[in-house]
Write a protein that holds these residues in place. Structure first.
Motif, PDB file in Angstrom:
ATOM      1  N   LEU A 317       1.021  -1.087   0.220  1.00 25.05           N
ATOM      2  CA  LEU A 317       0.236  -0.069   0.227  1.00 25.05           C
ATOM      3  C   LEU A 317       0.947   1.321  -0.097  1.00 25.05           C
ATOM      4  CD1 LEU A 317      -2.562  -1.178   2.684  1.00 25.05           C
ATOM      5  CD2 LEU A 317      -2.940  -1.549   0.334  1.00 25.05           C
ATOM      6  N   ALA A 318       2.035   1.072   0.643  1.00 25.01           N
ATOM      7  CA  ALA A 318       2.787   2.161   0.657  1.00 25.01           C
ATOM      8  C   ALA A 318       3.480   2.332  -0.828  1.00 25.01           C
ATOM      9  CB  ALA A 318       4.223   2.150   1.572  1.00 25.01           C
ATOM     10  N   PHE A 319       3.921   3.834  -1.343  1.00 25.60           N
ATOM     11  CA  PHE A 319       4.343   3.963  -2.459  1.00 25.60           C
ATOM     12  C   PHE A 319       5.791   3.254  -2.885  1.00 25.60           C
ATOM     13  CE2 PHE A 319       6.906   7.222  -0.872  1.00 25.60           C
ATOM     14  CZ  PHE A 319       8.022   7.333  -1.627  1.00 25.60           C
ATOM     15  N   LYS A 320       6.632   2.749  -1.869  1.00 26.80           N
ATOM     16  CA  LYS A 320       7.633   1.929  -2.010  1.00 26.80           C
ATOM     17  C   LYS A 320       7.922   1.153  -0.884  1.00 26.80           C
ATOM     18  CE  LYS A 320      11.581   4.348  -1.855  1.00 26.80           C
ATOM     19  NZ  LYS A 320      12.936   5.248  -2.015  1.00 26.80           N
ATOM     20  N   PRO A 321       8.973   0.375  -0.977  1.00 21.13           N
ATOM     21  CA  PRO A 321       9.076  -0.473   0.402  1.00 21.13           C
ATOM     22  C   PRO A 321       9.873   0.396   1.430  1.00 21.13           C
ATOM     23  CG  PRO A 321      10.017  -1.680  -1.673  1.00 21.13           C
ATOM     24  CD  PRO A 321       9.383  -0.270  -2.131  1.00 21.13           C
ATOM     25  N   GLU A 322       9.668  -0.245   2.714  1.00 25.45           N
ATOM     26  CA  GLU A 322      10.556   0.631   3.669  1.00 25.45           C
ATOM     27  C   GLU A 322      10.044   1.969   4.114  1.00 25.45           C
ATOM     28  OE1 GLU A 322      12.295  -1.310   5.480  1.00 25.45           O
ATOM     29  OE2 GLU A 322      12.139  -3.016   4.171  1.00 25.45           O
ATOM     30  N   THR A 323       8.698   2.071   4.066  1.00 28.34           N
ATOM     31  CA  THR A 323       7.998   3.197   4.518  1.00 28.34           C
ATOM     32  C   THR A 323       6.629   3.157   4.582  1.00 28.34           C
ATOM     33  OG1 THR A 323       7.831   5.721   3.837  1.00 28.34           O
ATOM     34  CG2 THR A 323       7.615   4.260   2.017  1.00 28.34           C
ATOM     35  N   ASP A 324       5.850   4.025   5.529  1.00 25.70           N
ATOM     36  CA  ASP A 324       4.423   3.773   5.676  1.00 25.70           C
ATOM     37  C   ASP A 324       3.787   4.940   4.824  1.00 25.70           C
ATOM     38  OD1 ASP A 324       5.260   6.104   7.146  1.00 25.70           O
ATOM     39  OD2 ASP A 324       4.342   5.352   9.057  1.00 25.70           O
ATOM     40  N   ASP A 325       4.607   5.574   3.862  1.00 24.90           N
ATOM     41  CA  ASP A 325       3.849   6.785   3.110  1.00 24.90           C
ATOM     42  C   ASP A 325       3.050   6.251   2.075  1.00 24.90           C
ATOM     43  OD1 ASP A 325       3.198   9.220   2.005  1.00 24.90           O
ATOM     44  OD2 ASP A 325       5.459   9.891   1.787  1.00 24.90           O
ATOM     45  N   ILE A 326       1.985   6.692   2.207  1.00 27.20           N
ATOM     46  CA  ILE A 326       0.748   6.395   0.978  1.00 27.20           C
ATOM     47  C   ILE A 326       0.485   7.478   0.128  1.00 27.20           C
ATOM     48  CG2 ILE A 326      -0.310   4.469   2.318  1.00 27.20           C
ATOM     49  CD1 ILE A 326      -2.526   6.278   2.700  1.00 27.20           C
ATOM     50  N   ARG A 327       1.268   8.632   0.321  1.00 29.46           N
ATOM     51  CA  ARG A 327       0.735   9.435  -0.526  1.00 29.46           C
ATOM     52  C   ARG A 327       0.801   9.352  -2.062  1.00 29.46           C
ATOM     53  NH1 ARG A 327       4.216  14.223   2.831  1.00 29.46           N
ATOM     54  NH2 ARG A 327       5.514  12.412   3.083  1.00 29.46           N
ATOM     55  N   GLU A 328      -0.132   9.661  -2.894  1.00 29.19           N
ATOM     56  CA  GLU A 328       0.063   9.431  -4.055  1.00 29.19           C
ATOM     57  C   GLU A 328       0.388   7.915  -4.593  1.00 29.19           C
ATOM     58  OE1 GLU A 328      -0.848  11.806  -6.429  1.00 29.19           O
ATOM     59  OE2 GLU A 328      -1.339  13.219  -5.107  1.00 29.19           O
ATOM     60  N   SER A 329       0.263   7.215  -3.596  1.00 28.12           N
ATOM     61  CA  SER A 329       0.829   5.598  -3.953  1.00 28.12           C
ATOM     62  C   SER A 329      -0.290   5.043  -5.044  1.00 28.12           C
ATOM     63  CB  SER A 329       0.848   4.979  -2.689  1.00 28.12           C
ATOM     64  OG  SER A 329      -0.600   4.346  -2.383  1.00 28.12           O
ATOM     65  N   PRO A 330       0.320   4.102  -5.924  1.00 26.83           N
ATOM     66  CA  PRO A 330      -0.388   3.527  -6.751  1.00 26.83           C
ATOM     67  C   PRO A 330      -1.545   2.795  -6.329  1.00 26.83           C
ATOM     68  CG  PRO A 330       1.780   3.397  -7.215  1.00 26.83           C
ATOM     69  CD  PRO A 330       1.766   3.866  -5.892  1.00 26.83           C
ATOM     70  N   ALA A 331      -1.205   2.251  -4.925  1.00 28.43           N
ATOM     71  CA  ALA A 331      -2.395   1.590  -4.251  1.00 28.43           C
ATOM     72  C   ALA A 331      -3.604   2.296  -4.018  1.00 28.43           C
ATOM     73  CB  ALA A 331      -2.066   1.002  -3.025  1.00 28.43           C
ATOM     74  N   VAL A 332      -3.352   3.697  -3.605  1.00 31.64           N
ATOM     75  CA  VAL A 332      -4.454   4.692  -3.485  1.00 31.64           C
ATOM     76  C   VAL A 332      -5.510   4.967  -4.475  1.00 31.64           C
ATOM     77  CG1 VAL A 332      -4.968   6.942  -2.771  1.00 31.64           C
ATOM     78  CG2 VAL A 332      -3.391   5.718  -1.564  1.00 31.64           C
ATOM     79  N   LYS A 333      -4.607   5.111  -5.917  1.00 35.50           N
ATOM     80  CA  LYS A 333      -5.280   5.232  -7.048  1.00 35.50           C
ATOM     81  C   LYS A 333      -6.071   4.158  -7.622  1.00 35.50           C
ATOM     82  CE  LYS A 333      -1.834   8.753  -8.465  1.00 35.50           C
ATOM     83  NZ  LYS A 333      -0.877   8.819  -9.474  1.00 35.50           N
ATOM     84  N   LEU A 334      -5.558   2.981  -7.269  1.00 40.47           N
ATOM     85  CA  LEU A 334      -5.989   1.797  -7.965  1.00 40.47           C
ATOM     86  C   LEU A 334      -7.269   1.420  -7.028  1.00 40.47           C
ATOM     87  CD1 LEU A 334      -6.136  -0.831  -9.904  1.00 40.47           C
ATOM     88  CD2 LEU A 334      -4.720  -2.151  -8.275  1.00 40.47           C
ATOM     89  N   THR A 335      -7.184   1.610  -5.755  1.00 37.85           N
ATOM     90  CA  THR A 335      -8.155   1.317  -4.814  1.00 37.85           C
ATOM     91  C   THR A 335      -9.454   2.026  -4.939  1.00 37.85           C
ATOM     92  OG1 THR A 335      -6.875   0.492  -3.161  1.00 37.85           O
ATOM     93  CG2 THR A 335      -9.114   1.135  -2.254  1.00 37.85           C
ATOM     94  N   LYS A 336      -9.163   3.430  -5.241  1.00 34.56           N
ATOM     95  CA  LYS A 336     -10.227   4.523  -5.712  1.00 34.56           C
ATOM     96  C   LYS A 336     -11.062   3.972  -6.819  1.00 34.56           C
ATOM     97  CE  LYS A 336      -8.451   8.455  -3.461  1.00 34.56           C
ATOM     98  NZ  LYS A 336      -7.885  10.044  -3.583  1.00 34.56           N
ATOM     99  N   GLY A 337     -10.493   3.646  -7.851  1.00 37.64           N
ATOM    100  CA  GLY A 337     -10.765   3.249  -9.222  1.00 37.64           C
ATOM    101  C   GLY A 337     -11.853   1.866  -9.044  1.00 37.64           C
ATOM    102  N   LEU A 338     -11.279   0.936  -8.255  1.00 32.91           N
ATOM    103  CA  LEU A 338     -11.909  -0.203  -8.145  1.00 32.91           C
ATOM    104  C   LEU A 338     -13.206  -0.228  -7.276  1.00 32.91           C
ATOM    105  CD1 LEU A 338      -8.931  -2.744  -6.961  1.00 32.91           C
ATOM    106  CD2 LEU A 338     -10.118  -2.669  -9.101  1.00 32.91           C
ATOM    107  N   LEU A 339     -13.120   0.853  -6.118  1.00 33.35           N
ATOM    108  CA  LEU A 339     -14.470   0.838  -5.534  1.00 33.35           C
ATOM    109  C   LEU A 339     -15.423   1.632  -6.331  1.00 33.35           C
ATOM    110  CD1 LEU A 339     -12.571   2.101  -1.955  1.00 33.35           C
ATOM    111  CD2 LEU A 339     -13.714  -0.100  -2.611  1.00 33.35           C
ATOM    112  N   GLU A 340     -15.034   2.448  -7.120  1.00 37.94           N
ATOM    113  CA  GLU A 340     -15.993   3.385  -7.976  1.00 37.94           C
ATOM    114  C   GLU A 340     -16.811   2.304  -8.892  1.00 37.94           C
ATOM    115  OE1 GLU A 340     -13.626   6.345  -9.765  1.00 37.94           O
ATOM    116  OE2 GLU A 340     -13.566   7.426  -8.154  1.00 37.94           O
ATOM    117  N   LYS A 341     -16.223   1.153  -9.397  1.00 34.95           N
ATOM    118  CA  LYS A 341     -16.587   0.229 -10.443  1.00 34.95           C
ATOM    119  C   LYS A 341     -17.356  -0.866  -9.557  1.00 34.95           C
ATOM    120  CE  LYS A 341     -13.621   1.871 -13.899  1.00 34.95           C
ATOM    121  NZ  LYS A 341     -12.685   1.376 -14.986  1.00 34.95           N
TER     122      LYS A 341
END
Length: 448
Positions: A317-341
């Motif tokens: 879910l983080a944008f890269k390994p070894e961090t807890d940062d989800i800002r602009e992460s691919p997981a955030v974008k994909l999740t929003k799209g999946l939920l919308e559909k």
């Protein structure tokens, strides 16, 4: 030296703690009293390997403290570091309100001649604007630029072993003070790049945009591989062995994210518009990154014949390994799209799960254990290449995932191309990578 660092965020925490570990007395200032209370109590609000131990050690030594006010003797600091956030506005330009607020505070409290070091990523000309803002100070203050180059996930190492330390200063006195400050980092060789403030400010934007361009170009090539039947793994190897190009930042994936690349690419584009110089390549890099996020969503939909009513598991879910940062992460974008559909989402990340759950609330299910996220899902999408995901038990995956409505085998969408397709297929699963020709999956190695 006695130092004050404004901002207890990512840059301020790493920089302030690193400076204290070099032997300086450091006060990290932040306007958020809750964050200061946690840090003073030894609770670190971000995950960064090695940072918590470093903070605790320097707190015990008395060299590092956290405050929401600037008491004596730090009103007589030798240097004030501005390391606050500069988030993008609606037009992509950097919001400098926190930088200017820090400058106003420094002008009020400084009781001794000092330098003001801007570490925040800022547009060209910001140091000049901060210098003007300090005109009301009671003592002489010189503004210098010293941008940070800290990679999330390896920031502590980057601080102590930097490729370069960029210093933009107008006076020899300020340059010498920063040479002295960073002298412990130069024992193995010269690392200082000394220039003027405006060039220093632009170096940061140029560096991050150059890296983003490489990523976006390879992601565009991965989409072309899908269309033509070529293999991005072979393309990367053939391109990267050219010594003029090199092998770094040539991996196709779900797109870049985090707090730097998306923001800085857009800020450089905005800076170009402000000066009548269109940043065409930066604009294209941003557009390609947005397109890669949409492309990933299309891959998932195509693999499942639509996602309405389907359950999708995400690893990373983080944008890269070894961090807890989800800002602009691919997981955030994909999740929003999946939920919308109309899909449901179950997910896991070694460090970023809490942040993801806070962002999406009841909209997603975040699991403590990685394989538990797969139970009853029709597909697993790998988004972040954490080490614990690199050699999974594919038989266990097959046991937990469920076939599609049409009876097709569950699918693994490997958005980082780290798994061997033959291993996946042998376990009775379907494999989908990024830039991988379906007709060549059986003998294709992983790319990492």
């Amino acid at each position: 030296m006695r130092l004050v660092v404004f901002g207890a965020g990512y840059v301020g925490l790493v920089s302030g703690t690193g400076l204290s570990d070099l032997g300086h007395d450091v006060l990290v200032f932040d306007i958020d009293p809750e964050k200061i209370a946690k840090l003073s109590d030894g609770r670190v609000p971000i995950y960064e390997p090695g940072l918590a131990d470093l903070i605790h050690r320097n707190q015990r030594s008395g060299r590092l403290q956290f405050r929401s006010a600037i008491p004596e003797p730090f009103d007589a600091a030798d240097a004030y570091f501005i390391a606050v956030g500069t988030p993008p506005g609606a037009d992509g330009a950097a919001d400098l309100s926190a930088v200017m607020a820090a400058a106003d505070t420094i002008a009020k409290v400084a009781s001794k001649q000092a330098i003001v070091v801007v570490k925040s990523t800022v547009p060209v000309g910001t140091c000049d604007a901060v210098q003007a803002r300090l005109a009301s100070a009671k003592v002489p203050l010189e503004v210098v630029s010293n941008p940070e180059f800290l990679k999330e996930g390896d920031a502590v190492n980057d601080f102590f072993k930097p490729d370069r330390v960029v210093v933009g200063a107008r006076s020899e006195e300020a340059r010498q003070m920063l040479r002295d400050l960073y002298a412990p980092l130069q024992l193995s060789g010269e690392r200082l790049v000394v220039t003027d403030p405006r060039s220093s400010e632009l170096i940061k934007y140029a560096s991050n945009t150059m890296l983003a361009v490489r990523i976006s170009f390879m992601n565009e090539m991965s989409r072309l591989c899908h269309a033509t039947g070529a293999d991005i793994h072979s393309v990367r190897l053939g391109v990267g062995t050219d010594s003029r190009i090199g092998k770094k930042f040539l991996y196709a994936g779900p797109g870049y994210g985090g707090s730097c690349f998306p923001k800085d690419v857009q800020a450089l584009s905005a800076l170009g518009r402000e000066h009548g110089i269109p940043m065409r390549i930066a604009e294209a890099a941003h557009g390609a990154n947005e397109e890669q996020a949409r492309f990933l969503g299309q891959l998932v939909e195509a693999a499942l014949g639509g996602v309405m009513g389907k359950k999708i598991a995400l690893w990373g879910l983080a944008f890269k390994p070894e961090t807890d940062d989800i800002r602009e992460s691919p997981a955030v974008k994909l999740t929003k799209g999946l939920l919308e559909k109309g899909a449901t989402v179950s997910c896991h990340d070694p460090e970023a799960g809490a942040n993801f759950a806070k962002l999406f609330g009841a909209g997603v299910t975040v699991k403590e254990r990685d394989y538990d996220a797969l139970d009853g899902a029709h597909a697993l999408v790998l988004l972040t290449e954490w080490r614990s995901y690199r050699a999974p038990n594919f038989a266990e995956m097959e046991r937990r995932l469920v076939p599609t409505d049409a009876g097709g085998a569950p699918v693994l969408v490997d958005a980082r191309n780290i798994w061997r397709p033959s291993d996946v297929i042998r376990a009775g699963l379907r494999y989908q990578g990024i830039g991988v020709a379906a007709s060549r999956l059986a003998d294709r190695p992983s790319q990492r």
